[in-house]
Scaffold this motif. Structure first.
Motif, PDB file in Angstrom:
ATOM      1  N   ASP A  46       4.162  -5.142  -3.412  1.00  0.00           N
ATOM      2  CA  ASP A  46       5.573  -5.518  -3.347  1.00  0.00           C
ATOM      3  C   ASP A  46       6.537  -4.335  -3.300  1.00  0.00           C
ATOM      4  N   ARG A  47       6.082  -3.167  -3.783  1.00  0.00           N
ATOM      5  CA  ARG A  47       6.996  -2.024  -3.849  1.00  0.00           C
ATOM      6  C   ARG A  47       6.186  -0.735  -3.826  1.00  0.00           C
ATOM      7  N   ALA A  48       6.800   0.303  -3.305  1.00  0.00           N
ATOM      8  CA  ALA A  48       6.169   1.614  -3.304  1.00  0.00           C
ATOM      9  C   ALA A  48       6.372   2.275  -4.662  1.00  0.00           C
ATOM     10  N   LEU A  49       5.354   3.009  -5.098  1.00  0.00           N
ATOM     11  CA  LEU A  49       5.427   3.727  -6.371  1.00  0.00           C
ATOM     12  C   LEU A  49       4.864   5.122  -6.197  1.00  0.00           C
ATOM     13  N   THR A  50       5.324   6.038  -7.023  1.00  0.00           N
ATOM     14  CA  THR A  50       4.691   7.350  -7.092  1.00  0.00           C
ATOM     15  C   THR A  50       3.398   7.224  -7.881  1.00  0.00           C
ATOM     16  N   ALA A  51       2.578   8.256  -7.801  1.00  0.00           N
ATOM     17  CA  ALA A  51       1.338   8.249  -8.586  1.00  0.00           C
ATOM     18  C   ALA A  51       1.659   8.176 -10.077  1.00  0.00           C
ATOM     19  N   HIS A  52       2.699   8.898 -10.496  1.00  0.00           N
ATOM     20  CA  HIS A  52       3.073   8.871 -11.910  1.00  0.00           C
ATOM     21  C   HIS A  52       3.547   7.480 -12.319  1.00  0.00           C
ATOM     22  N   GLY A 109       6.212  10.594   1.580  1.00  0.00           N
ATOM     23  CA  GLY A 109       6.657  11.509   0.546  1.00  0.00           C
ATOM     24  C   GLY A 109       5.720  11.445  -0.641  1.00  0.00           C
ATOM     25  N   ASP A 110       6.275  11.133  -1.811  1.00  0.00           N
ATOM     26  CA  ASP A 110       5.458  10.984  -3.014  1.00  0.00           C
ATOM     27  C   ASP A 110       5.146   9.524  -3.328  1.00  0.00           C
ATOM     28  N   ASN A 111       5.553   8.610  -2.457  1.00  0.00           N
ATOM     29  CA  ASN A 111       5.393   7.185  -2.726  1.00  0.00           C
ATOM     30  C   ASN A 111       4.200   6.604  -1.969  1.00  0.00           C
ATOM     31  N   TYR A 112       3.578   5.636  -2.605  1.00  0.00           N
ATOM     32  CA  TYR A 112       2.423   4.940  -2.040  1.00  0.00           C
ATOM     33  C   TYR A 112       2.708   3.443  -1.978  1.00  0.00           C
ATOM     34  N   LEU A 137      -5.278   7.575  -5.222  1.00  0.00           N
ATOM     35  CA  LEU A 137      -4.334   7.080  -4.219  1.00  0.00           C
ATOM     36  C   LEU A 137      -4.434   7.875  -2.927  1.00  0.00           C
ATOM     37  N   ASN A 138      -4.574   9.196  -3.038  1.00  0.00           N
ATOM     38  CA  ASN A 138      -4.708  10.005  -1.827  1.00  0.00           C
ATOM     39  C   ASN A 138      -5.988   9.664  -1.066  1.00  0.00           C
TER      40      ASN A 138
END
Length: 332
Positions: free
Chosen positions: A38-44, A74-77, A61-62
């Protein structure tokens, strides 16, 4: 079958192929894909949701992005559309149960050499001896698989005029459900072990078919089958037994059929030289690891077993199914 031309690179890719599988399994086990649907998140950010280490989550994730199951910006997945459809727990097409079942099989496969050397199983039978989590992944994994192929099968099998179907060893009842949806006058009984009942009743209720599909629990190999039917469906149960056990199952299935009754057997079918297709040949090893005598059978063997049980008019249905699966039909 044309022989594969191997290269060292091919060989090493095959040898290390479990790395990709383990990354997928970890993603499903940790439920990485549901929050990212539903939404992009950073790894943190995802690490906080999963209550996991941020460095480990970033590496996973990578890897999943490299495999094409996640998109990174960017930093989002975020999930790919495919991952959102098949790997998010809230999706009706979720395949995580069968993936977790594969995960539970890996420990046994790591000791395949021991099973080959001893000729006997080194893993507990899922249907009898495992915990609830593993049993759920197996039963609902069978639901996952059947949901992929049952809609393709049922409209190509003519059950007009037949009223009562036996789904023998039917697990969560997926095929009984689809046969009944395809044939409005058909009722069915799913016959399996008592541990299967909660999964079957939940699935049958989900499709609104509680009034037409019943569940009967019992060890049909040891005790036989209650009632009479005019069609019997045996999907992927013979491979769990050796030839003697198969003979018992088929004898009891035939005994439960009325004269003129139809029997349908689905299995991963080997060719008559036993060296292909690849999936049935590998699946036979899975049975070596997990059962005392089970294995994949060839088309000729299945025809002979059915004929010995009194089934005539035998034919393999002209269906294109995944993983070397096939359906053999006959009448009694």
């Amino acid at each position: 079958m044309e022989a594969k031309v191997w290269s060292p690179a091919d060989l090493l890719q095959l040898s290390g192929g479990y790395w990709s599988a383990c990354a997928l399994h970890a993603g499903v086990k940790l439920d990485v894909f549901t929050p990212l649907a539903d939404r992009a998140l950073t790894a943190h950010g995802l690490a906080e949701v999963l209550k996991s280490d941020a460095r480990g989550v970033a590496m996973l994730l990578n890897a999943l992005a490299a495999l094409g199951l996640l998109e990174k910006s960017g930093d989002n997945y975020a999930d790919t559309s495919f991952a959102a459809e098949f790997l998010c727990r809230t999706s009706p097409r979720y395949l995580g149960h069968i993936i977790l079942h594969h995960h539970h099989l890996m420990e046994g496969w790591a000791h395949l050499d021991e099973a080959v050397k001893s000729g006997g199983p080194i893993r507990k039978r899922v249907s009898h001896d495992v915990g609830e989590d593993e049993r759920e992944s197996f039963e609902m994994g069978m639901f996952n698989l059947a949901m992929q192929v049952a809609p393709r099968i049922v409209h190509q099998i003519n059950l007009s005029g037949r009223r009562r179907l036996l789904d023998l060893g039917g697990g969560p009842g997926t095929y009984a459900i689809h046969f009944c949806m395809q044939n409005p006058d058909l009722t069915a009984v799913v016959y399996d072990l008592p541990t299967t009942r909660p999964f079957a009743e939940q699935t049958i209720d989900r499709f609104g078919l509680t009034g037409r599909i019943a569940f009967e629990d019992g060890d049909f190999i040891a005790k036989g089958i209650k009632g009479t039917f005019d069609v019997a469906w045996l999907s992927h149960i013979l491979h769990g037994e050796g030839p003697e056990g198969c003979a018992v199952i088929l004898e009891k299935a035939v005994a439960a059929l009325e004269p003129g009754g139809m029997i349908l057997v689905q299995e991963f079918i080997l060719n008559d030289s036993f060296d292909g297709p690849p999936f049935p040949a590998l699946f036979s090893l899975n049975m070596l690891i997990g059962t005392p005598a089970g294995r994949a059978y060839s088309e000729g063997e299945l025809f002979n077993m059915l004929a010995a049980a009194g089934v005539g008019d035998l034919k393999r249905l002209p269906l294109e199914l995944p993983n070397g699966a096939g359906i053999i039909a006959g009448t009694v």
